[in-house]
Enzyme design. Structure first.
Site, PDB file in Angstrom:
ATOM      1  N   ILE A  21       8.390 -61.954  52.504  1.00 46.06           N
ATOM      2  CA  ILE A  21       9.447 -61.735  53.506  1.00 46.06           C
ATOM      3  C   ILE A  21       9.048 -60.628  54.490  1.00 46.06           C
ATOM      4  O   ILE A  21       9.739 -60.361  55.462  1.00 46.06           O
ATOM      5  CB  ILE A  21      10.801 -61.371  52.843  1.00 46.06           C
ATOM      6  CG1 ILE A  21      10.624 -60.198  51.861  1.00 46.06           C
ATOM      7  CG2 ILE A  21      11.386 -62.577  52.134  1.00 46.06           C
ATOM      8  CD1 ILE A  21      11.925 -59.734  51.217  1.00 46.06           C
ATOM      9  N   GLY A  22       7.933 -59.964  54.214  1.00 45.90           N
ATOM     10  CA  GLY A  22       7.480 -58.900  55.117  1.00 45.90           C
ATOM     11  C   GLY A  22       5.977 -58.736  54.970  1.00 45.90           C
ATOM     12  O   GLY A  22       5.417 -58.991  53.899  1.00 45.90           O
ATOM     13  N   GLY A  24       2.535 -56.247  56.596  1.00 45.67           N
ATOM     14  CA  GLY A  24       2.155 -55.158  57.499  1.00 45.67           C
ATOM     15  C   GLY A  24       0.827 -54.568  57.082  1.00 45.67           C
ATOM     16  O   GLY A  24       0.187 -55.071  56.156  1.00 45.67           O
ATOM     17  N   SER A  25       0.451 -53.490  57.750  1.00 46.33           N
ATOM     18  CA  SER A  25      -0.849 -52.875  57.436  1.00 46.33           C
ATOM     19  C   SER A  25      -0.812 -52.342  55.999  1.00 46.33           C
ATOM     20  O   SER A  25      -1.824 -52.150  55.364  1.00 46.33           O
ATOM     21  CB  SER A  25      -1.122 -51.717  58.400  1.00 46.33           C
ATOM     22  OG  SER A  25      -0.029 -50.803  58.322  1.00 46.33           O
ATOM     23  N   TYR A  26       0.409 -52.118  55.492  1.00 46.31           N
ATOM     24  CA  TYR A  26       0.553 -51.543  54.147  1.00 46.31           C
ATOM     25  C   TYR A  26       0.245 -52.566  53.068  1.00 46.31           C
ATOM     26  O   TYR A  26      -0.135 -52.250  51.956  1.00 46.31           O
ATOM     27  CB  TYR A  26       1.986 -51.035  53.957  1.00 46.31           C
ATOM     28  CG  TYR A  26       3.024 -52.117  54.214  1.00 46.31           C
ATOM     29  CD1 TYR A  26       3.399 -52.990  53.209  1.00 46.31           C
ATOM     30  CD2 TYR A  26       3.557 -52.306  55.495  1.00 46.31           C
ATOM     31  CE1 TYR A  26       4.299 -54.009  53.442  1.00 46.31           C
ATOM     32  CE2 TYR A  26       4.468 -53.316  55.741  1.00 46.31           C
ATOM     33  CZ  TYR A  26       4.844 -54.178  54.711  1.00 46.31           C
ATOM     34  OH  TYR A  26       5.739 -55.184  54.957  1.00 46.31           O
ATOM     35  N   GLY A  27       0.498 -53.860  53.378  1.00 46.01           N
ATOM     36  CA  GLY A  27       0.378 -54.890  52.338  1.00 46.01           C
ATOM     37  C   GLY A  27       1.425 -55.950  52.596  1.00 46.01           C
ATOM     38  O   GLY A  27       1.686 -56.330  53.752  1.00 46.01           O
ATOM     39  N   VAL A  29       5.456 -57.746  51.415  1.00 44.57           N
ATOM     40  CA  VAL A  29       6.731 -57.616  50.698  1.00 44.57           C
ATOM     41  C   VAL A  29       7.173 -59.022  50.325  1.00 44.57           C
ATOM     42  O   VAL A  29       7.208 -59.904  51.187  1.00 44.57           O
ATOM     43  CB  VAL A  29       7.815 -56.956  51.574  1.00 44.57           C
ATOM     44  CG1 VAL A  29       9.151 -56.908  50.825  1.00 44.57           C
ATOM     45  CG2 VAL A  29       7.393 -55.534  51.956  1.00 44.57           C
ATOM     46  N   LYS A  44       7.523 -54.723  47.187  1.00 42.94           N
ATOM     47  CA  LYS A  44       6.420 -54.344  48.080  1.00 42.94           C
ATOM     48  C   LYS A  44       5.165 -54.258  47.229  1.00 42.94           C
ATOM     49  O   LYS A  44       5.150 -53.562  46.223  1.00 42.94           O
ATOM     50  CB  LYS A  44       6.725 -53.005  48.747  1.00 42.94           C
ATOM     51  CG  LYS A  44       5.676 -52.539  49.748  1.00 42.94           C
ATOM     52  CD  LYS A  44       6.118 -51.240  50.384  1.00 42.94           C
ATOM     53  CE  LYS A  44       5.160 -50.739  51.440  1.00 42.94           C
ATOM     54  NZ  LYS A  44       5.604 -49.454  52.029  1.00 42.94           N
ATOM     55  N   ASP A 171       6.767 -43.380  61.352  1.00 45.81           N
ATOM     56  CA  ASP A 171       6.470 -44.779  61.722  1.00 45.81           C
ATOM     57  C   ASP A 171       7.770 -45.538  61.968  1.00 45.81           C
ATOM     58  O   ASP A 171       7.952 -46.649  61.473  1.00 45.81           O
ATOM     59  CB  ASP A 171       5.623 -45.458  60.632  1.00 45.81           C
ATOM     60  CG  ASP A 171       5.033 -46.778  61.136  1.00 45.81           C
ATOM     61  OD1 ASP A 171       4.547 -47.573  60.297  1.00 45.81           O
ATOM     62  OD2 ASP A 171       5.078 -47.027  62.359  1.00 45.81           O
TER      63      ASP A 171
HETATM   64  C1  LIG Z   1      14.715 -62.384  56.542  1.00 47.49           C
HETATM   65  O1  LIG Z   1      15.123 -61.626  55.464  1.00 47.49           O
HETATM   66  C2  LIG Z   1      14.410 -60.517  55.148  1.00 47.49           C
HETATM   67  C3  LIG Z   1      14.971 -59.659  54.208  1.00 47.49           C
HETATM   68  C4  LIG Z   1      14.301 -58.485  53.853  1.00 47.49           C
HETATM   69  C5  LIG Z   1      13.061 -58.176  54.426  1.00 47.49           C
HETATM   70  C6  LIG Z   1      12.383 -56.905  54.002  1.00 47.49           C
HETATM   71  O2  LIG Z   1      12.894 -56.210  53.136  1.00 47.49           O
HETATM   72  C7  LIG Z   1      11.139 -56.477  54.628  1.00 47.49           C
HETATM   73  C8  LIG Z   1      10.478 -55.311  54.305  1.00 47.49           C
HETATM   74  N1  LIG Z   1      10.976 -54.459  53.305  1.00 47.49           N
HETATM   75  C9  LIG Z   1      10.504 -53.193  53.020  1.00 47.49           C
HETATM   76  C10 LIG Z   1       9.338 -52.660  53.612  1.00 47.49           C
HETATM   77  C11 LIG Z   1       8.930 -51.347  53.264  1.00 47.49           C
HETATM   78  O3  LIG Z   1       7.806 -50.767  53.794  1.00 47.49           O
HETATM   79  C12 LIG Z   1       7.086 -51.507  54.776  1.00 47.49           C
HETATM   80  C13 LIG Z   1       9.687 -50.592  52.357  1.00 47.49           C
HETATM   81  C14 LIG Z   1       9.313 -49.184  52.002  1.00 47.49           C
HETATM   82  O4  LIG Z   1       8.145 -48.920  51.605  1.00 47.49           O
HETATM   83  O5  LIG Z   1      10.213 -48.322  52.073  1.00 47.49           O
HETATM   84  C15 LIG Z   1      10.828 -51.111  51.771  1.00 47.49           C
HETATM   85  C16 LIG Z   1      11.239 -52.420  52.111  1.00 47.49           C
HETATM   86 CL1  LIG Z   1      12.680 -53.069  51.385  1.00 47.49          CL
HETATM   87  C17 LIG Z   1      12.498 -59.030  55.366  1.00 47.49           C
HETATM   88  C18 LIG Z   1      13.164 -60.207  55.735  1.00 47.49           C
END
Ligand SMILES: COc1ccc(C(=O)/C=C\Nc2cc(OC)c(C(=O)O)cc2Cl)cc1
Length: 304
Positions: A21-22, A24-27, A29, A44, A171
């Site tokens: 669902i996510g 990025g450069s971090y990895g 999710v 994550k 960031d």
């Molecule tokens: C369409 O529906 C969606 C529902 C949830 C998401 C979503 O959650 C995406 C990233 N999440 C996160 C990223 C984080 O870092 C990069 C961290 C952190 O390290 O703090 C925590 C979270 Cl939760 C995406 C789409």
């Protein structure tokens, strides 16, 4: 910890990993279903190898920076991020539920961290914010000023709390403002730094289009708070126009544009006069005269 490889999905303890669902450069999710409480979470997944590579640590010890900057070892930085996340508690900051580094449990202070040099992955479990990022840019359908104001107020409170805890986010961008049950939470402290340290450790963390002009300046001029105000300004601009104020070219060319090109509002979206004033104050290229958190909170567009 069982990484039972049933056909088609991965199981990590009581979590069944589902679709990404996510990214990025971090990895990455992934959506994760917890069988014990019948609840979905955001998992994550960080790769130690990738972290080490990004830090260019292969084979040689990192040059020890003077001052209390974040530890150079990216793994130590992630453990520090986890420890920081576990201490934070605010309605507008993401909540870390637990973390794993498969497969052995090593209890560090109050948190459970699994550590084993053989396994490459590090798992952070967060409460799921089902709305995802407040806006995906670029877009032809930006947010109304009313909706942007509602979300931006939450983001301000979350960042103000981080600053109160002596942390600079470093960031801030729309992808890190997540929407859950009608409120926004600030995510991703992967680039954060202590304000004390951040004052000296500028460096090029964060995302170029959202990075303050002084981020490339000598470290003594850099203030974590002022840089976060800048990124919040670029984020607010993106929420109401659907695009970033300066874009294109390499990171260096972009940095030059950010440093030299004035703020403009091209295209059909003309923000209101109060909002244009607020954006100009947050996107003041000189951190010394840029709006402070208090000035932003007291601004007429925010208090409207
Ligand atoms: C369409 O529906 C969606 C529902 C949830 C998401 C979503 O959650 C995406 C990233 N999440 C996160 C990223 C984080 O870092 C990069 C961290 C952190 O390290 O703090 C925590 C979270 Cl939760 C995406 C789409």
């Amino acid at each position: 910890v069982s990484l039972a490889q049933a056909p088609g999905y991965v199981q990590l303890n009581q979590y069944r990993l589902l679709e990404p669902i996510g990214q990025g450069s971090y990895g990455i999710v992934k959506l994760a279903y917890n069988e014990e409480d019948d609840t979905h979470y955001a998992m994550k997944i960080l790769s130690k190898r990738k972290l080490m590579r990004r830090a260019g640590l292969f084979g040689r010890a990192p040059p020890r920076r003077p001052g209390p900057g974040p530890p150079p070892d990216p793994l130590q930085r992630v453990y520090r991020e986890i420890a920081v996340l576990k201490k934070l508690d605010h309605p507008n900051v993401v909540k870390l539920v637990e973390s794993y580094v498969h497969p052995h449990f090593i209890t560090h202070s109050e948190m459970q961290v699994l550590d084993d040099p053989a396994e490459d992955h590090l798992y952070l479990v967060f409460q799921l914010l089902e709305g995802g990022p407040v806006i995906d840019i670029p877009t032809e359908n930006p947010l109304s000023e009313t909706l942007a104001r509602k979300y931006f107020r939450d983001a301000l409170l979350g960042v103000e709390y981080l600053h109160y805890q002596r942390i600079a986010h470093r960031d801030i961008k729309p992808a890190n403002l997540l929407l859950g049950e009608d409120r926004v939470q600030v995510a991703d402290l992967g680039a954060c730094g202590e304000l004390a340290a951040a004052g000296r450790v500028s460096g090029t963390v964060g995302t170029p289009a959202f990075r303050a002009p002084e981020a490339a300046a000598p470290a003594d001029k850099y203030s974590g708070e002022a840089a976060d105000i800048w990124s919040l300004g670029v984020t607010l601009y993106a929420m109401v126009t659907g695009k970033v104020p300066w874009a294109g070219g390499s990171a260096v060319e972009l940095q030059k544009k950010v440093l030299s090109e004035p703020l403009t509002f091209p295209g059909r979206v003309q923000p209101s006069k109060p909002l244009r004033h607020l954006l100009a104050r947050m996107l003041d290229k000189d951190p010394a005269t840029r709006a402070t958190m208090q000035e932003v909170k007291d601004h007429e567009w925010i208090t409207d």
